[in-house]
Design an enzyme around this catalytic site. Sequence first.
Site, PDB file in Angstrom:
ATOM      1  N   ARG A 165      50.933   3.895  68.308  1.00 28.23           N
ATOM      2  CA  ARG A 165      50.467   2.923  69.288  1.00 28.23           C
ATOM      3  C   ARG A 165      48.951   3.043  69.394  1.00 28.23           C
ATOM      4  O   ARG A 165      48.423   4.150  69.523  1.00 28.23           O
ATOM      5  CB  ARG A 165      51.139   3.257  70.615  1.00 28.23           C
ATOM      6  CG  ARG A 165      50.896   2.301  71.729  1.00 28.23           C
ATOM      7  CD  ARG A 165      51.890   1.151  71.722  1.00 28.23           C
ATOM      8  NE  ARG A 165      51.590   0.267  72.848  1.00 28.23           N
ATOM      9  CZ  ARG A 165      52.036   0.481  74.075  1.00 28.23           C
ATOM     10  NH1 ARG A 165      52.836   1.508  74.318  1.00 28.23           N
ATOM     11  NH2 ARG A 165      51.698  -0.332  75.061  1.00 28.23           N
TER      12      ARG A 165
ATOM     13  N   LYS B 161      60.592  -2.272  67.934  1.00 26.24           N
ATOM     14  CA  LYS B 161      59.747  -1.100  68.140  1.00 26.24           C
ATOM     15  C   LYS B 161      59.378  -0.576  66.772  1.00 26.24           C
ATOM     16  O   LYS B 161      60.223  -0.065  66.048  1.00 26.24           O
ATOM     17  CB  LYS B 161      60.508  -0.047  68.949  1.00 26.24           C
ATOM     18  CG  LYS B 161      59.710   1.189  69.244  1.00 26.24           C
ATOM     19  CD  LYS B 161      60.385   2.014  70.323  1.00 26.24           C
ATOM     20  CE  LYS B 161      59.759   3.405  70.448  1.00 26.24           C
ATOM     21  NZ  LYS B 161      58.319   3.450  70.336  1.00 26.24           N
TER      22      LYS B 161
ATOM     23  N   GLU C  97      50.521  -1.765  67.206  1.00 26.34           N
ATOM     24  CA  GLU C  97      51.039  -0.612  66.480  1.00 26.34           C
ATOM     25  C   GLU C  97      50.272  -0.491  65.178  1.00 26.34           C
ATOM     26  O   GLU C  97      50.180  -1.459  64.413  1.00 26.34           O
ATOM     27  CB  GLU C  97      52.532  -0.813  66.186  1.00 26.34           C
ATOM     28  CG  GLU C  97      53.248   0.431  65.739  1.00 26.34           C
ATOM     29  CD  GLU C  97      53.733   1.296  66.910  1.00 26.34           C
ATOM     30  OE1 GLU C  97      53.699   0.830  68.071  1.00 26.34           O
ATOM     31  OE2 GLU C  97      54.127   2.454  66.662  1.00 26.34           O
TER      32      GLU C  97
ATOM     33  N   ARG D 189      47.023   6.505  71.730  1.00 24.18           N
ATOM     34  CA  ARG D 189      47.714   6.312  72.998  1.00 24.18           C
ATOM     35  C   ARG D 189      47.103   7.128  74.123  1.00 24.18           C
ATOM     36  O   ARG D 189      47.153   6.764  75.285  1.00 24.18           O
ATOM     37  CB  ARG D 189      49.166   6.754  72.802  1.00 24.18           C
ATOM     38  CG  ARG D 189      50.147   5.943  73.548  1.00 24.18           C
ATOM     39  CD  ARG D 189      51.515   6.493  73.309  1.00 24.18           C
ATOM     40  NE  ARG D 189      51.685   7.745  74.055  1.00 24.18           N
ATOM     41  CZ  ARG D 189      52.841   8.344  74.213  1.00 24.18           C
ATOM     42  NH1 ARG D 189      53.917   7.836  73.669  1.00 24.18           N
ATOM     43  NH2 ARG D 189      52.926   9.457  74.886  1.00 24.18           N
TER      44      ARG D 189
ATOM     45  N   GLU E 118      61.229  -7.225  71.593  1.00 22.57           N
ATOM     46  CA  GLU E 118      60.425  -7.055  70.384  1.00 22.57           C
ATOM     47  C   GLU E 118      60.988  -5.878  69.602  1.00 22.57           C
ATOM     48  O   GLU E 118      61.681  -5.032  70.154  1.00 22.57           O
ATOM     49  CB  GLU E 118      58.983  -6.678  70.756  1.00 22.57           C
ATOM     50  CG  GLU E 118      58.134  -7.787  71.304  1.00 22.57           C
ATOM     51  CD  GLU E 118      56.781  -7.214  71.763  1.00 22.57           C
ATOM     52  OE1 GLU E 118      55.968  -6.898  70.888  1.00 22.57           O
ATOM     53  OE2 GLU E 118      56.591  -7.072  72.973  1.00 22.57           O
TER      54      GLU E 118
ATOM     55  N   LYS F 108      62.431   1.094  76.168  1.00 20.18           N
ATOM     56  CA  LYS F 108      62.600   1.217  74.723  1.00 20.18           C
ATOM     57  C   LYS F 108      64.056   1.561  74.466  1.00 20.18           C
ATOM     58  O   LYS F 108      64.640   2.417  75.148  1.00 20.18           O
ATOM     59  CB  LYS F 108      61.653   2.260  74.133  1.00 20.18           C
ATOM     60  CG  LYS F 108      61.704   3.624  74.752  1.00 20.18           C
ATOM     61  CD  LYS F 108      60.642   4.519  74.155  1.00 20.18           C
ATOM     62  CE  LYS F 108      60.547   5.829  74.931  1.00 20.18           C
ATOM     63  NZ  LYS F 108      59.339   6.594  74.644  1.00 20.18           N
TER      64      LYS F 108
END
Lengths: 523, 342
Positions: free
Chosen positions: A231, A226, A271, A246, A224, A393
């Site tokens: 978040r 980022k 997000e 988060r 996906e 990530k």
Amino acid sequence: MERFAFLLDRLSLTPGRNDKLRLMADYFAHAPDPDRGWALGALTGTLDFRSAKPAQVRTLAEERHDPVLFRWSHDYVGDLAETVSLIWQARAGANRPPELNEIVERLQDAPRAQVPGLLEGWLDALDTTGRWALLKFITGGLRVGVSERLAKTALAEFGNCAVGEIEEVWHGLAPPYETLFAWLEGQGARPEPDRSAAFRPLMLAHPLEEREVESLQLESFAVEWKWDGIRVQLVAYDGKARLFSRTGEEISHSFPDVLEGVNFEGVLDGELLVVRDGEVAPFNDLQQRLNRKSVTAAGLRKHPAHIRLYDLLFEGDEDLRDLSFTERRRRLEDWYAHHRPPRMDLSPLVVADGMDSLARLRAEARQQSLEGLMLKRRDSSYVAGRPRGLWYKWKRDPLSLDAVLMYAQRGHGKRSSFYSDYTFGAWTEAGELVPVGKAYSGYTDEELKKLDKWVRDNTVERFGPVRAVAPGLVFEVVFDAVQPSTRHKSGLAMRFPRISRIRWDKPAEEADRLETLQKLVEG
Amino acid sequence: MPRSELLPENWLYVTDQGLYCAPGDFHVDPHRAVPRALVTHGHADHARPGHDKVLATAETLAIMRSRYKDKAGREWQVLAYGEVIQIGEVRVRLVPAGHVLGSAQAVLEHRGQRIVVSGDYKRREDPTCAPFEPVPCDVFITEATFGLPVFRHPDPDREVAKLLNSLRLFPERTHVVGVYALGKAQRMIALLRRAGYDAPIYIHGALQQLCELYRAHGVELGELRPATASQKEEMTGALVLAPPSAIADRWARRLSEPVIAMASGWMQVRQRARQRGVEMPLVISDHADWDELTRSFADVGAPEIWVTHGNEEALIHYAQQQGLRARALSLIGRGDEEQEAV
Ligand SMILES: [Zn+2]
Ligand SMILES: [Zn+2]
């Protein structure tokens, strides 16, 4: 009260995070119920005494003392609670000092008109530190350098559990948290989280190291983008919807627009972004909506919020966290097709036929709204924390600039004797240096010593903890992005700047020009 | 001249050099070099170098000599506490101010008027100097360093107990206390000794000379050792005294996990302590707090108060509320000892 006052006093003067944790954990272990729960409420900002307001405290102090001297004292000290605690001339014959629980109970029961009388009695009975702690306690905003998160971490330390476990039950609880303490001490059952208010700790990713890229089995992973926002977790039950950051802090009040359209029950991971006409706006725009006390109509219009969805944790009451990513993704897509809530969309999956093409995609992801790629194991269940080997990530390569050191500031805690925070600049057309960013990291302890010495040897001016230095030292600075900014003289702001190399060898005149940085602005 | 026409401000006033006593032709604590200076005490904002003739207590002169060496003044005249001399048309006497070793109030009499220039003073007991003596007068000149009612210094012994307690609790950490080199350092040591602390105390090089000087004047300080970098191990769990400028700086790196303390009246305000990175504020002051200042007005019974450095306006407001005449006397270069070079 004496214990609580001691705790606040030490917290306010202790700079180290670990020392603060120790102080709080120690307090939780020794203070009785329900006092410690009220204290926890004060530390995490969940207490609210509607009946006691700073204005009342001020009036009380002015009645008992020369108002002119009080005002000058307040101007000098700055903090109201501290001023009152210091200036207060206790009358003899006062009662014994109150305990926290007594304060809470009496303030809850007392009619508004009786509050000043109660306060007066307590202020007379307490010593200076006690008065200060009392006023901090009832007027809120302790400002002793403890965040909600840090207080929960201390609680976890005290209860010998992970902070995630606290977070999971936290939002269903209220002061004085007796069931919580009982559970943490092994004296009671785990408190049942209120499903509409419970935050579930997030699953986080590890950075993908360059050496891991080769060996990665791409077919085992879903990919996906980022997105460059924050978040969030969206929790919706019983007609109430809440948004958590988060770290589990509730931020619902700042984003009524996204929550308005909630037409479902469940828990989602996504997000938070500002999206205008389908286009993701720079992070800076989102910043305009964060940390604002009040939400204005203009703010809502200019910076419309949006959630790009990554994951579905609960659908209704069904807990999906043990399912595989592939399964959850399918459920998320079905769910989305059915509800289509406004101001939300799915984060699309990225298709690539091999690491090479993925690397190309990543390199081309120069759009501002993207930070890079996310790689999630298809068979991974949703595990709280940062488990190994499941999610990665893969941030795009940072940008870099050779900048000139302009100012250095003393650090905090262990670094307080070092000039460790650096402001650096780039050359303008006219041969002037303008500051473009600030960094506190990216050097070793050895390098810090050398930098500190260099700063001291090259100081041209001092302003309190800050030293201006002669232009003579070049840093290779890396950063994730650069955006236009009205706050800085250079008109630019870097995202996550850090020092990648100290160029002891490079003459300052050969450092980069402001133009170079301007060209790196995207979007 | 009939008495009613003589105003105090006609014979004691501020010139470019500082406070000037015209009928005696001398300055009191001038901030620039002058032909004749009366110096109340050794702090650098009161005792400047380069005067031609200096009049002060023997202790103050010794402090000036140790600091300024050959620039301490060309001619020195000792005036002991209580001794009276005539300078021109002024009778001059020095009286203890309780501030630091040798500190004095200057009692000036001229044509039946008496003005007391108190310099810096405090009313708390201090094992290292003679206690403040209130002298009835027509004009009392006071400092106002802590001239706000938020400044109420606690019992210094209680503050010392706090420090000793922390030493017991954290034996693995070195406790470093920021102290001014003149006065506070020696008082701190004397208070610690009185509280029963008899281990060696480590001191920064800048405190060395003045500690010796205090000893030479009969102040007991016990065993002092230099706090040098080579003694990191030895200083673990010990007490180290250093000037405020050193405690949060490179110098402090020689200490192991230091607890940073600071002994000063400013430590009463939490924000001040936090700004300086002080973990353990010790409210111990060589200046009068609000209660001591206001009590002194009553004790000297002066109908008129002149207020010098600090928070003048609050103190003037208070004095006027009490029915006294009060005004500010602005003296250049006067301030807290904090600013003084060590
Ligand atoms: Zn002084
Ligand atoms: Zn002074």
